[in-house]
Structures are given as C-alpha cells and as structure tokens.
Design a protein around this motif. Structure first.
Motif, mmCIF file in Angstrom:
data_model
loop_
_atom_site.group_PDB
_atom_site.id
_atom_site.type_symbol
_atom_site.label_atom_id
_atom_site.label_comp_id
_atom_site.label_asym_id
_atom_site.label_seq_id
_atom_site.Cartn_x
_atom_site.Cartn_y
_atom_site.Cartn_z
ATOM 1 N N LEU A 64 -5.228 -2.432 0.201
ATOM 2 C CA LEU A 64 -5.438 -2.002 -1.131
ATOM 3 C C LEU A 64 -5.355 -2.207 -2.394
ATOM 4 C CD1 LEU A 64 -2.025 -0.548 0.052
ATOM 5 C CD2 LEU A 64 -4.075 1.024 -0.043
ATOM 6 N N ASN A 209 -2.686 2.882 4.747
ATOM 7 C CA ASN A 209 -2.146 3.441 3.082
ATOM 8 C C ASN A 209 -1.196 3.271 2.672
ATOM 9 O OD1 ASN A 209 -3.379 5.938 4.548
ATOM 10 N ND2 ASN A 209 -3.144 6.975 2.229
ATOM 11 N N LEU A 240 -5.883 7.022 7.910
ATOM 12 C CA LEU A 240 -4.871 7.849 6.467
ATOM 13 C C LEU A 240 -3.946 9.000 6.993
ATOM 14 C CD1 LEU A 240 -9.065 7.631 5.191
ATOM 15 C CD2 LEU A 240 -7.365 6.157 4.527
ATOM 16 N N ALA A 264 -8.391 3.354 0.697
ATOM 17 C CA ALA A 264 -7.987 2.692 1.122
ATOM 18 C C ALA A 264 -9.562 2.722 2.282
ATOM 19 C CB ALA A 264 -7.115 3.234 2.076
#
Length: 667
Positions: A64, A209, A240, A264
């Motif tokens: 990130l 993320n 994700l 991400a």
C-alpha cells in the motif's frame, strides 16, 4: 469415537526463491531479505498436502506504500530454475467457489442433507484424475468462507468457545490451494479469525488491502500475494478484499482498516506478473463498480471499487494471461460459457454465485514465454445439486437432484460428519414453540420486510427491549433491526435452534446508542425514504437483498411514512416516542439498541451519510449514525433472543409476534 480436529499453522520457512534473471530483473537476493519500501520478500510456505500445488511462496511486505519494484529472497536460497521451454503449451484449470458461507452440508429433516462441498470434491478429484500430462488443476476460494449457517457456532466468540473453523477445515481437506479474505471472515472479530487460520487453514490466506489489525498481522497470518508452483507452472495470486462491507471500527480492533483494492492491485500487479506465468486475482470485491445490481442484490447496491474497476486498472499493465476470480456480490457469471460482457480491459471476470450453488471452472491454455499471445480460456459453471429424497425415481425433476453417486462419500464421512456430530445437540435443540396464528412465516416475512410493518421484526425488537432489563446498563427505550438481516421467518410448531439461526444468520452484537428525540425523528425520515415503494414492488425480487437500509423498530416508536411523489420527498410524520409526540421530546435523550452492522454505518446500506442507493433515484443522503455515542454490551443479538424464547416457551401474538399498527405507510 471422539471428535478431533487438526492444528496446523502457516509458518513461513526460511527457504525461498533466489535470483532467476532470465525471469525478471525484479527478483534479487541478499543476505538481509527484510523488505524495504517498494519491495516484497518471497518466502517458502507449506502447500496444502491435499491440494494441487507442489510449492508455495508468499510475497510479504507493504503493498500500500507505493508500486512494488523489487522482490527479494534470502542469499543462498535455492535457485528456481526456468521450468518451461519457450512455446511449451500448458493448460491451467482453476476450479473455484466463492461465498460458501459455511454451507458445506445443508441439513434438512425431510429433504435429506445436500452435500455441497462433497459434490465439489468429487468434481475436483475427477478433474485431477483425468488431467492430461500438460494440465494443472488448482482449487480456489473466493472468500466469505464464514457466516451464514449453523456451522458458525463451532467457531464460537472466544478462544475458550472455539471448537473448529468449519469453513477452513472443510476447504483444507477438500484440497483448496489458496483463499482470499472476504468481509464476513471478520464478523466474529480478527482474533477469532486468527484462531481459524492457525488451527484449520492448510493453505495460504491472502489480502493485499486489509491492514492495521491488532490481532491479525499481515506477513504472519496472511499475505498480500503468493506464487503457486504446480507441475512447473508458476501461478501468481493476488488477494483483494472489499473496502465497502468489511467490519472496521470494531471496539475490539479499532485500528483495522481496508484500503483501496484498486490501489493495492495497481501497486502489486507488475511485480507478481514478473515472477509468474499466469496471474489470478482473487477478488472479494463484487461484480461491477460503484452502484451495481447483480447476484444477491434485489436492487442497486453500493459495490465501490469492484471487479470492473480492478480490471480497468490492471488490464493496461498486463503482459501475461490474467483472470479475476470474484466473490462478494453472489453473481452467477458465464453459466453458458464465456460472456463477452465479462471480458473487461482484456481481463476475464468470473464468479460462481454463492452458498455452494455452483463450482466454477476456468481452463486457460497458454504458451510459455509468449505472454498474452496465443492464449485462450474456456469458462463453465457446474451446478451443485440439491437433495430431495421425497422425489422418487421417474418423477419430474429426479435427475436434477443430488443422489448418492453425486458426492464424495468418504469426504463427507471423514470431514463433515465429525463436525455435524459436534453440532447435533445444538442443531436439534428445541428452544420453544411457535403458535399457530403467529404471522411470522417466511412467506409473510419476505413479503413485508422492505415495504412496511413486519410481525417477526416487531417480535424481535420488542423482545430485545424486554430482555434489556438484564443488561448491565439497564433497560433500553427502543430497539431496531435492519430488513436485510431478516433472512427467513418461522412456521408454527416446535422451534429449533437451527430454525431461529436461519432467521438471523449474521453475527451481530448489541450496541446501545444514546439519541435525542430530534435525532430519532431525522432517522425515521431517512427510513421513510428507504421503503420499497408500491410502484417498485412488482419489479423487485422480494426474496433478494434490497440494500437500502430499511429498519424496523420496537413498539415504543410509532410513526407514519408519507411517501410523497418520490423517495426524496418522503417523510416521517405523527411520530410518538414512548407515548409522547416527538415535538415535545426533541432534546430528551433516549437509548436505542442497534445491531453491529447498522452501528458501523450499514456499509452499502448507507447509514453513513452516503447516498441511500439500493435503487433509490437521485443522490438522497442517508442519515449518519456513526457519530452517535455507543456502548458495546458484548452480547450477541441472536443469543439474547434465543434465551428469551426459551424463557417464554411459546412465541405468540400476545408475546409480540403480531402487527400492531406502529408503522403506517400512506401515499
């Protein structure tokens, strides 16, 4: 024989991948493999012994902080040789499910048990047995392996109550190679999820993320991405998680957050692609983007950065075959073969509905070293059959139902049966009776939950208010519950624990808010704008989710919703709070029992100042409850109602299972 469950932790090994400059300049080695900014550390991890992977390498670090430019491995680690010759054609077969919600085996007294996971196991094992020498079969979970069936109860609410994480235990034995964290993985808190990962996940769990949890640590309990090596083929996998519907802001884990899945994916993609022959995005973010209607949605719902947005972000970056295996929105995609609408920016999107309805199947033929040239895919959904032993051979529909040769009996006996045995007492327990004339059947509940007063919601809210006399803080004034949390009703006769669980399957705690009369008035006006209006009913599947945050209240709140010419003009009138007109108590403080989902802002159901959505036209803002002062009771909403039903014995009209005119709707 006693029930026993294995414990196996995902411990990253020190052996990793070393330099393979023919593959990518991004892959380097050094003595200190700790990742710095823009770097990922590649470490070996155990592969599921029941799966199709020979080796697994986790990609650890911060995805990130910016684009990943370098992947590092420890100096001296064994070199990963080039395994495929340029042009060598391989077939990768990805078999997948998503949003299982613990429906591995659906038990029914008269129809018989439907063995959903065991049917999938049979199909996957047959595919592996029939695989050609150049074919690799992997098995994937698209997330939300938890919350939705009676099996949830074996996970408990604390370490002392934990018996087994049934979703992860079943997936491990079934041969799942990798899974992504879905939003419902966090319903019982990250600490409880960690127990499930440590003790029952025989495969890597991914999310690029999710971050900041006090209980669940990235690079220890889960990783942003992985590389699976199977039969010489390297499959990069990125996980994700939806940033819209994951429970953040919990008192037990206030720092946990979910960042943009698009950010991400964009930061990770090129690095993962560089060390892979093919890339899989395991996306528990939903089909579509922004507001979209599909799957479990009976009307438009907020998706946020869903699979369309992810595909649009990574499609221009990709140079190798890539597919998004989706989840979250419960969407049935590519049931009749590949749908061109599901190819977005050159990225294939697929999803297998939910609750074990289908097993997804993607076959990707690719040639090594040729990138996206000369590759193609075939997509299918295999229907998982429902059991109904009441239908005899020769009768209509018999061939479409599950029979004994449709599922892996050994898997069911060795894996599911011990967990079912652990549940038997709780499943069969009769907690009370339902009176013959109580209007709280599933048919009656689904017909009214989005349109007006609903008897079972009246019963639940009124019962919780009465039950609150036992709460540490004393009796509350009012209680509320959201319509989408009412999954079913109950029929007359004996009421089992399981039947009531099916009414409200979500893992909510009781949160107490302090609200003024003025704030309740504004909340009721917002609620009037969320109703499914009469002109909408005919075109809406009332059994599906209408995610606009419609609430039901206890009897101390009485009001009329005046619909007006449009939702934006709807308003609440004739409001009475504990027998007094709201105008007389605008400054008076009241206590209101919330369920956790609404306390956190309702996510896509917009009790958070975002537009209501869910098919409501215009940008009609929802009332924001997140700034209210809340007290977490630590009590489980469903358990409090079950305890009350046990005490009352019979659910009757007199006990509150009735309509009393507390909520009127007029044009």
């Amino acid at each position: 024989m006693p029930v026993s469950f294995t414990r196996r932790q995902m411990l990253a090994g020190t052996a990793g991948l070393a330099a393979a400059t023919a593959l990518s300049p991004l892959l380097v080695t050094r003595a200190n493999a700790t990742p710095g900014p823009g770097e990922l550390r590649m470490v070996a991890a155990p592969a599921n012994p029941a799966g199709g992977a020979q080796r697994v390498f986790l990609l650890e670090g911060d995805p990130l902080g910016g684009p990943i430019t370098t992947i590092v491995a420890e100096d001296g680690a064994p070199v990963l040789e080039k395994r495929l010759e340029d042009g060598e054609r391989r077939v990768l077969r990805l078999m997948h499910f998503n949003d299982m919600h613990n429906h591995m085996t659906d038990m029914h007294a008269s129809r018989g048990d439907t063995h959903r996971m065991a049917q999938m196991v049979k199909l996957v094992r047959e595919a592996k047995a029939a695989a050609r020498p150049n074919e690799t079969v992997l098995f994937l979970s698209g997330g939300d392996d938890h919350t939705g069936s009676i099996f949830d109860e074996l996970m408990g609410w604390s370490e002392e109550e934990f018996v087994v994480d049934t979703g992860y235990a079943a997936a491990s034995a079934a041969g799942v190679d990798v899974a992504v964290l879905g939003n419902h993985e966090f319903d019982r808190g990250a600490a409880q999820l960690k127990l499930g990962i440590d003790r029952n996940a025989e495969f890597p769990v991914l999310s690029a993320n999710v971050h900041g949890s006090a209980h669940l640590a990235r690079d220890r309990d889960y990783a942003p991405a992985a590389v699976i090596e199977a039969d010489g083929l390297r499959v990069g996998v990125i996980g994700l998680t939806t940033a819209v519907d994951t429970r953040v802001g919990m008192e037990s884990d206030p720092s946990m957050a979910v960042a943009s899945p698009v950010e991400a994916a964009r930061n990770l993609y090129k690095a993962v692609e560089a060390v892979s022959d093919v890339v899989v995005i395991l996306s528990h973010c939903g089909y579509g983007k922004d507001m979209h209607r599909s799957g479990k949605a009976g009307a438009l719902r907020e998706i946020g950065e869903g699979d369309f947005a992810i595909a649009e972000a990574i499609g221009p970056l990709s140079e190798k075959p890539v597919v998004i295996v989706g989840g979250h929105s419960h969407t049935e995609l590519n049931a009749d073969g590949m749908d061109p609408d599901n190819m977005v920016s050159g990225v294939l999107l697929t999803q297998a509905k939910a609750n074990g309805a289908f097993l997804g199947d993607i076959s990707m033929s690719l040639a090594a070293g040729q990138g996206r040239e000369a590759w193609f895919s075939n997509v299918a959904l295999h229907t998982i059959k429902r059991r109904d032993d009441r239908v005899s051979e020769g009768e209509d529909g018999y061939d479409d139902l599950e029979h004994d040769d449709d599922y892996d009996a050994a898997f069911e006996a060795e894996v599911m049966a011990p967990m079912i045995a652990a549940l038997d007492t709780k499943l069969a327990e009769i907690i009370g009776e339902v009176a013959e004339d109580a209007p709280i059947s599933t048919e009656e509940t689904l017909a009214t939950r989005y349109t007006g007063e609903t008897a079972i919601a009246n019963f639940m809210n009124d019962t919780l208010v009465k039950r609150s006399e036992t709460f540490p803080g004393g009796r509350v004034d009012f209680a509320l519950f959201n319509a989408t949390g009412l999954a079913k009703g109950v029929n007359a006769g004996p009421l089992s624990f399981r039947e009531w669980f099916d009414v409200m399957p979500y893992a909510d705690q009781v949160e107490i808010a302090t609200m003024t009369g003025a704030q309740i008035r504004d909340m009721l006006t917002s609620n009037a704008r969320r109703l499914l209006r009469p002109e909408e009913v005919e075109g809406t599947d009332l059994s599906a989710f209408v995610s606009r945050g419609m609430l039901h209240f206890s009897s101390g709140i009485r009001y009329t919703a005046v619909l007006g010419a449009s939702a934006a003009e709807a308003r609440a009138t004739d409001i009475m709070l504990n027998g007094r007109p709201v105008e007389e108590v605008l400054d008076k403080e009241f206590t209101m029992a919330f369920n956790t989902y609404i306390m956190l802002g309702g996510f896509s159901e917009a009790w958070n100042d975002k537009p209501i959505g869910g098919g409501v036209p215009g940008e009609v803002p929802g009332y924001d409850v997140r700034g209210l002062p809340f007290d977490n009771t630590g009590l489980v909403y469903r358990n409090e109602l079950i305890a009350a039903i046990r005490e009352m014995g019979t659910v009757t009209r007199a006990a509150g299972a009735d309509l009393d005119g507390r909520f009127q709707v007029v044009a």
